[in-house]
Design a protein around this motif. Sequence first.
Motif, PDB file in Angstrom:
ATOM      1  N   LYS A  14     -44.339 -43.656-126.740  1.00 22.49           N
ATOM      2  CA  LYS A  14     -44.496 -42.894-125.511  1.00 22.49           C
ATOM      3  C   LYS A  14     -45.909 -42.288-125.433  1.00 22.49           C
ATOM      4  O   LYS A  14     -46.579 -42.346-124.398  1.00 22.49           O
ATOM      5  CB  LYS A  14     -43.437 -41.793-125.459  1.00 22.49           C
ATOM      6  CG  LYS A  14     -43.513 -40.937-124.190  1.00 22.49           C
ATOM      7  CD  LYS A  14     -42.432 -39.882-124.228  1.00 22.49           C
ATOM      8  CE  LYS A  14     -42.506 -38.981-122.984  1.00 22.49           C
ATOM      9  NZ  LYS A  14     -41.482 -37.921-123.008  1.00 22.49           N
ATOM     10  N   TYR A  15     -46.336 -41.705-126.581  1.00 23.30           N
ATOM     11  CA  TYR A  15     -47.680 -41.117-126.620  1.00 23.30           C
ATOM     12  C   TYR A  15     -48.779 -42.173-126.479  1.00 23.30           C
ATOM     13  O   TYR A  15     -49.791 -41.961-125.812  1.00 23.30           O
ATOM     14  CB  TYR A  15     -47.881 -40.341-127.931  1.00 23.30           C
ATOM     15  CG  TYR A  15     -47.098 -39.044-127.983  1.00 23.30           C
ATOM     16  CD1 TYR A  15     -46.997 -38.211-126.857  1.00 23.30           C
ATOM     17  CD2 TYR A  15     -46.461 -38.630-129.159  1.00 23.30           C
ATOM     18  CE1 TYR A  15     -46.277 -37.040-126.897  1.00 23.30           C
ATOM     19  CE2 TYR A  15     -45.734 -37.457-129.208  1.00 23.30           C
ATOM     20  CZ  TYR A  15     -45.647 -36.660-128.065  1.00 23.30           C
ATOM     21  OH  TYR A  15     -44.924 -35.496-128.114  1.00 23.30           O
ATOM     22  N   LEU A  16     -48.524 -43.342-127.124  1.00 23.19           N
ATOM     23  CA  LEU A  16     -49.498 -44.422-127.026  1.00 23.19           C
ATOM     24  C   LEU A  16     -49.638 -44.914-125.591  1.00 23.19           C
ATOM     25  O   LEU A  16     -50.734 -45.185-125.106  1.00 23.19           O
ATOM     26  CB  LEU A  16     -49.108 -45.583-127.949  1.00 23.19           C
ATOM     27  CG  LEU A  16     -49.366 -45.359-129.439  1.00 23.19           C
ATOM     28  CD1 LEU A  16     -48.758 -46.488-130.247  1.00 23.19           C
ATOM     29  CD2 LEU A  16     -50.855 -45.240-129.713  1.00 23.19           C
ATOM     30  N   ARG A  17     -48.449 -45.058-124.934  1.00 20.73           N
ATOM     31  CA  ARG A  17     -48.496 -45.480-123.535  1.00 20.73           C
ATOM     32  C   ARG A  17     -49.231 -44.455-122.680  1.00 20.73           C
ATOM     33  O   ARG A  17     -50.019 -44.798-121.796  1.00 20.73           O
ATOM     34  CB  ARG A  17     -47.075 -45.678-122.989  1.00 20.73           C
ATOM     35  CG  ARG A  17     -46.426 -46.995-123.435  1.00 20.73           C
ATOM     36  CD  ARG A  17     -45.225 -47.338-122.563  1.00 20.73           C
ATOM     37  NE  ARG A  17     -44.200 -46.319-122.625  1.00 20.73           N
ATOM     38  CZ  ARG A  17     -43.215 -46.327-123.519  1.00 20.73           C
ATOM     39  NH1 ARG A  17     -43.128 -47.319-124.402  1.00 20.73           N
ATOM     40  NH2 ARG A  17     -42.315 -45.374-123.525  1.00 20.73           N
ATOM     41  N   MET A  18     -48.949 -43.164-122.995  1.00 21.40           N
ATOM     42  CA  MET A  18     -49.617 -42.100-122.235  1.00 21.40           C
ATOM     43  C   MET A  18     -51.140 -42.130-122.466  1.00 21.40           C
ATOM     44  O   MET A  18     -51.922 -42.013-121.515  1.00 21.40           O
ATOM     45  CB  MET A  18     -49.036 -40.740-122.674  1.00 21.40           C
ATOM     46  CG  MET A  18     -49.553 -39.565-121.839  1.00 21.40           C
ATOM     47  SD  MET A  18     -48.864 -38.012-122.415  1.00 21.40           S
ATOM     48  CE  MET A  18     -47.125 -38.300-122.168  1.00 21.40           C
ATOM     49  N   ILE A  19     -51.498 -42.319-123.760  1.00 25.94           N
ATOM     50  CA  ILE A  19     -52.935 -42.383-124.083  1.00 25.94           C
ATOM     51  C   ILE A  19     -53.585 -43.583-123.399  1.00 25.94           C
ATOM     52  O   ILE A  19     -54.675 -43.500-122.842  1.00 25.94           O
ATOM     53  CB  ILE A  19     -53.142 -42.446-125.609  1.00 25.94           C
ATOM     54  CG1 ILE A  19     -52.740 -41.108-126.247  1.00 25.94           C
ATOM     55  CG2 ILE A  19     -54.592 -42.795-125.942  1.00 25.94           C
ATOM     56  CD1 ILE A  19     -52.692 -41.134-127.765  1.00 25.94           C
ATOM     57  N   PHE A  20     -52.867 -44.729-123.418  1.00 24.14           N
ATOM     58  CA  PHE A  20     -53.390 -45.946-122.794  1.00 24.14           C
ATOM     59  C   PHE A  20     -53.570 -45.748-121.286  1.00 24.14           C
ATOM     60  O   PHE A  20     -54.581 -46.134-120.710  1.00 24.14           O
ATOM     61  CB  PHE A  20     -52.435 -47.116-123.078  1.00 24.14           C
ATOM     62  CG  PHE A  20     -52.854 -48.392-122.406  1.00 24.14           C
ATOM     63  CD1 PHE A  20     -53.882 -49.184-122.924  1.00 24.14           C
ATOM     64  CD2 PHE A  20     -52.242 -48.796-121.213  1.00 24.14           C
ATOM     65  CE1 PHE A  20     -54.271 -50.343-122.288  1.00 24.14           C
ATOM     66  CE2 PHE A  20     -52.637 -49.957-120.585  1.00 24.14           C
ATOM     67  CZ  PHE A  20     -53.655 -50.729-121.122  1.00 24.14           C
ATOM     68  N   VAL A  21     -52.525 -45.127-120.694  1.00 24.31           N
ATOM     69  CA  VAL A  21     -52.585 -44.887-119.253  1.00 24.31           C
ATOM     70  C   VAL A  21     -53.747 -43.954-118.919  1.00 24.31           C
ATOM     71  O   VAL A  21     -54.519 -44.192-117.976  1.00 24.31           O
ATOM     72  CB  VAL A  21     -51.258 -44.306-118.732  1.00 24.31           C
ATOM     73  CG1 VAL A  21     -51.408 -43.847-117.278  1.00 24.31           C
ATOM     74  CG2 VAL A  21     -50.147 -45.332-118.841  1.00 24.31           C
ATOM     75  N   ILE A  22     -53.854 -42.869-119.731  1.00 29.54           N
ATOM     76  CA  ILE A  22     -54.945 -41.909-119.477  1.00 29.54           C
ATOM     77  C   ILE A  22     -56.301 -42.578-119.683  1.00 29.54           C
ATOM     78  O   ILE A  22     -57.226 -42.393-118.886  1.00 29.54           O
ATOM     79  CB  ILE A  22     -54.796 -40.682-120.406  1.00 29.54           C
ATOM     80  CG1 ILE A  22     -53.554 -39.872-120.014  1.00 29.54           C
ATOM     81  CG2 ILE A  22     -56.055 -39.813-120.345  1.00 29.54           C
ATOM     82  CD1 ILE A  22     -53.213 -38.742-120.967  1.00 29.54           C
ATOM     83  N   ALA A  23     -56.393 -43.372-120.758  1.00 28.72           N
ATOM     84  CA  ALA A  23     -57.646 -44.079-121.033  1.00 28.72           C
ATOM     85  C   ALA A  23     -57.988 -45.055-119.913  1.00 28.72           C
ATOM     86  O   ALA A  23     -59.141 -45.178-119.494  1.00 28.72           O
ATOM     87  CB  ALA A  23     -57.556 -44.814-122.371  1.00 28.72           C
ATOM     88  N   PHE A  24     -56.943 -45.731-119.429  1.00 26.40           N
ATOM     89  CA  PHE A  24     -57.146 -46.688-118.346  1.00 26.40           C
ATOM     90  C   PHE A  24     -57.620 -45.973-117.075  1.00 26.40           C
ATOM     91  O   PHE A  24     -58.534 -46.416-116.387  1.00 26.40           O
ATOM     92  CB  PHE A  24     -55.854 -47.461-118.085  1.00 26.40           C
ATOM     93  CG  PHE A  24     -55.991 -48.494-116.992  1.00 26.40           C
ATOM     94  CD1 PHE A  24     -56.647 -49.698-117.228  1.00 26.40           C
ATOM     95  CD2 PHE A  24     -55.467 -48.254-115.722  1.00 26.40           C
ATOM     96  CE1 PHE A  24     -56.791 -50.631-116.217  1.00 26.40           C
ATOM     97  CE2 PHE A  24     -55.609 -49.189-114.719  1.00 26.40           C
ATOM     98  CZ  PHE A  24     -56.270 -50.382-114.960  1.00 26.40           C
ATOM     99  N   ILE A  25     -56.938 -44.838-116.815  1.00 31.07           N
ATOM    100  CA  ILE A  25     -57.326 -44.048-115.636  1.00 31.07           C
ATOM    101  C   ILE A  25     -58.763 -43.547-115.773  1.00 31.07           C
ATOM    102  O   ILE A  25     -59.555 -43.597-114.822  1.00 31.07           O
ATOM    103  CB  ILE A  25     -56.349 -42.862-115.430  1.00 31.07           C
ATOM    104  CG1 ILE A  25     -54.976 -43.386-115.029  1.00 31.07           C
ATOM    105  CG2 ILE A  25     -56.894 -41.901-114.371  1.00 31.07           C
ATOM    106  CD1 ILE A  25     -53.897 -42.313-115.002  1.00 31.07           C
ATOM    107  N   LEU A  26     -59.095 -43.058-116.990  1.00 31.52           N
ATOM    108  CA  LEU A  26     -60.451 -42.586-117.234  1.00 31.52           C
ATOM    109  C   LEU A  26     -61.457 -43.720-117.099  1.00 31.52           C
ATOM    110  O   LEU A  26     -62.566 -43.530-116.560  1.00 31.52           O
ATOM    111  CB  LEU A  26     -60.558 -41.953-118.625  1.00 31.52           C
ATOM    112  CG  LEU A  26     -59.855 -40.604-118.803  1.00 31.52           C
ATOM    113  CD1 LEU A  26     -59.916 -40.154-120.261  1.00 31.52           C
ATOM    114  CD2 LEU A  26     -60.508 -39.536-117.903  1.00 31.52           C
TER     115      LEU A  26
END
Length: 690
Positions: A14-26
């Motif tokens: 869940k955290y990895l997906r969140m980090i990936f999503v945030i990284a992607f958004i960034l």
Amino acid sequence: MEAVRIEQLKRARKYLRMIFVIAFILLIFSLFIIASIVIYAKIQGPPPLTVPQTVIFYTDDGDNVLDEVHHGEKRYWVSLGDISPFLLQATLSVEDKRFYQHHGFDYKRIAGALLADIKAMSKVQGASTITQQYARNLFLEHDKTWKRKMEEAFYTIRLEANYDKNRILEGYLNTIYYGHGAYGIEAASRAYFGKSASNLTLSEATLLAGIPKGPSYYSPLLHFDNAKKRQQIILNMMVEDEFISKELAHTTHKENVTFTSASVEHKEADAPYFLAAAMVQLKDELHIDEQMIQTKGLRVYTTLDATLQKIAEEKMDETISAQSSIQAAFVAMNPKNGEVKALIGGRDYTESPFNRATQAVRQPGSTMKPLLYYAALEDGFTPSTVMRSERTTFTFDDGASTYTPSNFNHYYAKGPITLAQAIALSDNVYAVKTHLFIGQHRLVETAKKMGITTPLKRVPSLALGTSPVKVIEMVNAYSILANGGAEVKPTFIRKVETYDGELLYEAESEKKQVLDEGLASVATHLMTGMFSESLNGYTTITGKPILKYISRPYAGKSGSTSTDSWMIGYSPELVSGVWTGYDKGKSIDSVPERSYAKKMWVTFMEEALRKQPISSFEQPKEVKKVKINPENGLLATDACPVKHTAYYMSGTEPTEQCTDHLYNSSESAPTKEKTQEKTKWYKKWLPWFN
């Protein structure tokens, strides 16, 4: 335990997906920001690359540099093709190896510099690219603030988005400071080695490429050892980049180089008054604004003849006593096109930059008479027109005012004299009578037609040059006469180009006839009278003191007032004029000082024309020449003791023969013996004391 591990894995995913999503958004946001900045940079368009550049003034041959004018930054813009390949390679190796690969920022170099700074716990290595340095030099101050760094980054993007790499590199090399007042590689190359940047050797190029890191510290003129160490580093980098071999690097480092002894500081100009006048024309007449003068690297091709300028300055120094505080002004022009070939505005520019040739207004004295007599020729006068020369009081303003002009030393013919003799002897009474006879407005109108722009007063004394004018105006007026009545205007500039060859101005060669060609020719021949002893009368011709210097035909007129001394004259090829006097109107009392103008004029003209064939003044077909008796203007006979060649418009020449020296046919001419008997012994010696 298994359930706990599964729960932890779920939480980790869940955290990895969140980090990936945030990284992607960034990442998307960063790309959007970058794209927005690039698009904005494109919309903003190319930033101006204007920088102060040196203005180069050339002499009339177009090859020799007369002077260079810069505004604190000595710089000559050159294209990449005019820069030594060695310098380009050395600069790329030491300043920005990946210049042609990156888009303004070298991230690999930035990372390396960051690591080096962290290891040393201080800033030890820079990471600025050539584009960043160029942006900083063009638009920014060199303070170390975050605001400045952000602005530098934006200007870097603008440069990369709107210019190709070669244009950026060219701009950088023409902008960077190389020490000793030299900005740009061309100025540096000239300053250090006395040559163009295109001719730099490998050794010279690697020495120059090392200077921008520390212009004082790495200057080979100040710290040769530091410069050689820096050169070794650059040579090693060039070997690493495969620009040169190790062997060549080794021999280059040991090679001796010769530096110029010439200072890069601005030297005093050779013709400062001329240059000042040329700069005025550049701004006021050609309407080239200050920004263009400062930033376009103008190439100004002037009309100055360096040889004539040198002759003029030498003759001024030879003629005028070093102990005298009298001032002088001088102008020489080509009468065919108005090109000013030499100009002096004073005895010493460093003491007084006031240009007495183009700015001062002084009374021209009798040099105004040729303009008057041209107007009189238009109104029907001829060289044979006679009027009485005697002390005369003129009444004008309906009897309210009187004017009594006098001749030099109060000499008068006390009888009639011709126009030919009046101008040669500079008879003032004849001039004022002519002025009033044709109307005072006629001289004003004629002077204006001949380029006199200074307002003239319509008074009787205007005929004697009491209304002040500029030296250059008077020389120009004489040039129009010398040019057969075709208009010429004083010009100091032939052509103006920008550093990259764009033509901004080129002098026109169109001619406009403002005077009658035939009458201009008659006036010119009248003006040769001051050098013709056949016109001696109640006094001697005004050119007698300088006859011993003259070797060719000249037309001219001298003039003097209590405070001014003038001489203006011309040959078919050249016209020149000299004024001498004191700035504050002090009277010229000494005889030597009154002779300065004539002597400087004649010695200049003789030296200036020494290598040219002797030529005479031509006359158009409507002008006829005849021999006259200069005292009465009638056709000379064999019996006339003195004959003078005079010129007339066809149909106006005299038809009546002189009879003053013919004996009555019923009487026999006295013999020589009888004549000698009648002549008293003491009268034979009188001519010696005349």
